[in-house]
Design a protein around this motif. Structure first.
Motif, PDB file in Angstrom:
ATOM      1  N   ARG A  79      42.527  36.200  36.263  1.00 55.86           N
ATOM      2  CA  ARG A  79      41.331  35.448  35.894  1.00 55.86           C
ATOM      3  C   ARG A  79      41.142  34.339  36.919  1.00 55.86           C
ATOM      4  O   ARG A  79      42.117  33.655  37.280  1.00 55.86           O
ATOM      5  CB  ARG A  79      41.498  34.852  34.507  1.00 55.86           C
ATOM      6  CG  ARG A  79      40.179  34.292  33.954  1.00 55.86           C
ATOM      7  CD  ARG A  79      40.387  33.707  32.592  1.00 55.86           C
ATOM      8  NE  ARG A  79      41.152  32.450  32.655  1.00 55.86           N
ATOM      9  CZ  ARG A  79      40.926  31.420  31.841  1.00 55.86           C
ATOM     10  NH1 ARG A  79      39.995  31.487  30.898  1.00 55.86           N
ATOM     11  NH2 ARG A  79      41.652  30.328  31.937  1.00 55.86           N
ATOM     12  N   ARG A 138      38.039  31.476  38.917  1.00 61.47           N
ATOM     13  CA  ARG A 138      36.715  30.839  38.841  1.00 61.47           C
ATOM     14  C   ARG A 138      36.026  31.047  40.179  1.00 61.47           C
ATOM     15  O   ARG A 138      36.655  30.873  41.231  1.00 61.47           O
ATOM     16  CB  ARG A 138      36.854  29.351  38.556  1.00 61.47           C
ATOM     17  CG  ARG A 138      37.245  29.079  37.119  1.00 61.47           C
ATOM     18  CD  ARG A 138      37.632  27.641  36.938  1.00 61.47           C
ATOM     19  NE  ARG A 138      36.447  26.761  37.051  1.00 61.47           N
ATOM     20  CZ  ARG A 138      36.467  25.484  36.732  1.00 61.47           C
ATOM     21  NH1 ARG A 138      37.580  24.925  36.299  1.00 61.47           N
ATOM     22  NH2 ARG A 138      35.395  24.761  36.823  1.00 61.47           N
ATOM     23  N   ASP A 139      34.743  31.416  40.101  1.00 61.93           N
ATOM     24  CA  ASP A 139      34.062  31.622  41.374  1.00 61.93           C
ATOM     25  C   ASP A 139      33.572  30.282  41.915  1.00 61.93           C
ATOM     26  O   ASP A 139      33.859  29.218  41.351  1.00 61.93           O
ATOM     27  CB  ASP A 139      32.933  32.668  41.234  1.00 61.93           C
ATOM     28  CG  ASP A 139      31.809  32.176  40.325  1.00 61.93           C
ATOM     29  OD1 ASP A 139      31.726  30.943  40.073  1.00 61.93           O
ATOM     30  OD2 ASP A 139      31.036  33.011  39.850  1.00 61.93           O
ATOM     31  N   THR A 199      32.339  29.531  37.484  1.00 58.14           N
ATOM     32  CA  THR A 199      32.271  30.498  36.395  1.00 58.14           C
ATOM     33  C   THR A 199      33.548  31.336  36.359  1.00 58.14           C
ATOM     34  O   THR A 199      34.006  31.820  37.390  1.00 58.14           O
ATOM     35  CB  THR A 199      31.069  31.447  36.606  1.00 58.14           C
ATOM     36  OG1 THR A 199      29.928  30.649  36.855  1.00 58.14           O
ATOM     37  CG2 THR A 199      30.868  32.358  35.416  1.00 58.14           C
ATOM     38  N   ASP A 255      35.846  34.501  35.717  1.00 57.48           N
ATOM     39  CA  ASP A 255      35.704  35.948  35.772  1.00 57.48           C
ATOM     40  C   ASP A 255      37.114  36.530  35.736  1.00 57.48           C
ATOM     41  O   ASP A 255      38.083  35.823  35.982  1.00 57.48           O
ATOM     42  CB  ASP A 255      34.972  36.357  37.064  1.00 57.48           C
ATOM     43  CG  ASP A 255      34.346  37.744  36.941  1.00 57.48           C
ATOM     44  OD1 ASP A 255      34.652  38.438  35.942  1.00 57.48           O
ATOM     45  OD2 ASP A 255      33.588  38.125  37.849  1.00 57.48           O
ATOM     46  N   ASN A 308      39.523  40.412  36.236  1.00 56.66           N
ATOM     47  CA  ASN A 308      39.594  41.826  36.591  1.00 56.66           C
ATOM     48  C   ASN A 308      41.059  42.230  36.623  1.00 56.66           C
ATOM     49  O   ASN A 308      41.946  41.383  36.517  1.00 56.66           O
ATOM     50  CB  ASN A 308      38.938  42.058  37.958  1.00 56.66           C
ATOM     51  CG  ASN A 308      38.413  43.478  38.104  1.00 56.66           C
ATOM     52  OD1 ASN A 308      38.911  44.395  37.453  1.00 56.66           O
ATOM     53  ND2 ASN A 308      37.412  43.642  38.942  1.00 56.66           N
ATOM     54  N   MET A 317      34.896  38.328  44.950  1.00 55.28           N
ATOM     55  CA  MET A 317      35.274  37.864  43.609  1.00 55.28           C
ATOM     56  C   MET A 317      34.849  36.409  43.379  1.00 55.28           C
ATOM     57  O   MET A 317      34.389  36.043  42.312  1.00 55.28           O
ATOM     58  CB  MET A 317      36.803  37.986  43.414  1.00 55.28           C
ATOM     59  CG  MET A 317      37.292  39.409  43.175  1.00 55.28           C
ATOM     60  SD  MET A 317      39.051  39.618  43.618  1.00 55.28           S
ATOM     61  CE  MET A 317      39.871  38.654  42.397  1.00 55.28           C
TER      62      MET A 317
END
Lengths: 390, 232
Positions: free
Chosen positions: A161, A163-164, A168, A170, A172, A202
């Motif tokens: 996990r 943060r962009d 935010t 995200d 995968n 990402m």
């Protein structure tokens, strides 16, 4: 010359007493040189491994990047300029994008540093070729220490996990495609290496990087606005400090060993002054001045270290050469120390180390021998002849 | 130095400080000793024999007066000059032999020649000669611990004689020896005195030594009580 001749004769005549002192002193020689050789060898290996695995010929850091301050990571990235891209294509440097993330191996949460690296890079020994993948998955390589801590194996999937750039969250799954073994813990502990293009996508930082590692053969390439070049002196400062700290420990060893050896010499000399008073008086009666007798006793003490150097050469050179060849295996578990430490340390001895150690021992022995010998100058010859304690 | 006189002592006094005062070990000593004499300083313990011998040997200095040895006024010599005087012209024989325990017989006898910086061949020649005088060629490799008292004292004589000094000073040389060894030693010294014209001065209270002396200088309470030639 006479003092040397007589001192040599006295020492040879004293047989076992001399050889015991000489042996203790030779041990000090060998152990001091060995210990310093191990530190030198460690230093050289640590530098070599760090250069090969992590820093290449030096690194360009984004101006905000501070590896000791995690809060800077978020702002430490910038797009690569055309010159940088050209240099990367020419193999002169390779970019790394760094961001913070969490992984969830077997339901546990662990913070990691997510690092995007070019799978085609040839600058670092990092086995990035395993990151080449066309199947849409996100491949990742990790070091053996991270694998052990997170209980991950090759083929495992782990949730990441992050943060962009907009903050935010995200998540995968990444697939562990390779576990590498390195002596450099800072490329291993808590680090998840993934392809840089995937990483950029990402975190929504296309064509961006945090650091650029230059080729070992090239090093500094030129000025890039917003980027600061960090040379070997800066990047290896941790190793330098670590070796310095270990050297202090080495000096303590050195002092203990030298103290033992010097105590033996000092004892012998002090005992000599009392036990050999008649001898001193006899020398004076036969025509030596008190200064000559002091010189004789001082040379006699100093000669211990010369004989010790020869004795140390006889058994020390083969011993140290063998050790330099086969190395010194580190005990199991040293991987977890967090130090750049290979499984086997190969001691490295320099001429300076041997000559320096010999000079230090020689000078110290001479001083230690001179101090009790100085008492002779205060001795009345008539009392000395009779062996009268003063 | 006049008319073969090697030692001239004039109005000599020797005091040792004790606390705030001093102890007078020798008083008003006037003596001359010539070349080739076989003389003894004789007297009981504390009479000043060894003190006088040490001053003649430039190991000590007079407090007053003059002790002239081979033309050198002992009180005027600095440490280096005294050492040179001992090195070149004086030989010492001690009661307890004072041999260097880590040297063998040859090395002990060779030592004074090393201090004279003599070349190796000459040293070997002189040491062999000295060992012949005292009959110790067969013990040249032995260490003092492997020798008897008599043999040790003979090594000591060889060491004193090897450089053929003008004067040999012997402090109680027979005190640790039995009668037979004492006579052997004294006969050796008497022979060397006769053959080499070396002056021997003894400090002794041993009757065995006294009967060999050609001149007996009796000391009592730091003064010369009697100085007599002995007819042989």
């Amino acid at each position: 010359m006479l003092a040397i001749k007589l001192a040599y004769r006295n020492l040879m005549g004293a047989r076992l007493r001399t050889w015991l002192n000489v042996f203790v002193l030779s041990l000090a020689f060998v152990v001091i040189i060995w210990f310093k050789g191990v530190l030198n060898g460690w230093n050289q290996q640590a530098r070599h491994d760090t250069i090969s695995w992590q820093i290449g010929g030096g690194q360009y850091w984004h101006e905000n990047y501070d590896p000791y301050d995690p809060f800077t990571v978020e702002d430490s990235h910038a797009p690569l300029t055309d010159e940088m891209t050209a240099a990367i294509k020419q193999g002169k440097m390779t970019p790394t994008l760094i961001s913070q993330a969490s992984i969830y191996p077997q339901g546990r949460i662990q913070s990691v540093s997510l690092r995007g690296v070019d799978p085609d890079q040839q600058i670092l020994e990092l086995p990035t070729e395993y990151l080449k993948s066309d199947d849409g998955e996100i491949p990742a390589i990790i070091g053996s220490r991270t694998a052990k801590n997170s209980k991950l194996n090759i083929g495992d999937y782990v949730t990441v996990r992050w943060r962009d750039v907009n903050g935010t969250f995200d998540a995968n799954e990444v697939k562990i495609v390779h576990i590498f073994k390195t002596d450099v813990p800072t490329t291993d502990l808590g680090i998840l290496w993934i392809p840089i293009d995937k990483h950029q996508s990402m975190v929504q930082m296309p064509n961006q990087a945090t650091t650029l590692t230059t080729s070992h053969e090239i090093g500094y390439i030129g000025e890039f606005p917003g980027w600061v070049f960090k040379d070997h002196y800066f990047l290896l400062s941790e190793i330098r400090e670590m070796i310095k700290a270990k050297s202090i420990g080495g000096y303590i060893y050195f002092i203990i060993l030298m103290s033992l050896a010097m105590l033996a010499i000092f004892d012998t000399q002090v005992l000599s002054i009392f036990r050999r008073q008649k001898e001193i008086g006899t020398h004076i009666a036969l025509g030596m001045t008190q200064k000559q007798v002091v010189a004789l006793f001082t040379v006699e003490g100093a000669m211990h270290s010369i004989l010790a150097a020869f004795l140390a050469m006889i058994y020390g050179i083969p011993l140290l050469a063998l050790q330099a060849k086969v190395g010194w295996s580190m005990p199991a578990g040293t991987d977890d120390f967090g130090l750049t430490l290979s499984d086997t340390i190969y001691p490295s001895y320099s001429i300076g180390l041997v000559v320096g150690t010999t000079l230090i021992v020689l000078i110290t022995t001479t001083i230690v021998s001179y101090l009790p010998a100085r008492r002779i100058s205060k001795m009345e010859p008539t009392d000395a002849i009779r062996g009268k304690i003063q | 130095m006049k008319n073969g006189q090697l030692i001239t002592i004039t109005d000599m006094v020797k005091d040792y400080p004790i606390g705030k005062g001093y102890f007078r070990a020798l008083e008003d000593i006037n003596l001359t000793i010539g070349e080739g004499e076989f003389a003894g300083l004789v007297g009981p313990s504390g009479s000043g024999k060894t003190t006088l011998l040490n001053i003649i040997g430039s190991l000590d200095v007079p407090s007053k007066g003059d002790a002239n040895v081979l033309g050198h006024s002992i009180g005027q010599l600095n440490a280096r000059q005294s050492a040179q005087l001992r090195n070149h012209h004086l030989g010492f024989i001690f009661q307890t032999y004072n041999l260097l325990p880590v040297y063998n017989v040859f090395e002990n006898v060779e030592l004074p020649l090393l201090l004279l910086k003599m070349e190796k061949n000459k040293r070997y020649e002189l040491v062999n000669q000295a060992l012949d005088w005292v009959g110790l060629q067969d013990k040249r490799k032995s260490r003092p611990a492997q020798l008897s008292g008599g043999e040790c004292q003979r090594v000591s004589i060889a060491r004193a004689m090897v450089k053929q000094p003008k004067i040999v000073l012997a402090d109680e040389p027979t005190a640790n020896l039995d009668a037979e060894n004492s006579h052997n030693i004294l006969q050796t010294m008497e022979t060397l005195n006769r053959d080499l014209k070396t002056t021997f001065i003894f400090a002794t209270h041993d009757e065995k030594v006294i009967q060999y002396l050609h001149r007996k200088i009796s000391l009592f309470d730091g003064k010369v009580a009697k100085d007599e030639q002995v007819k042989k």
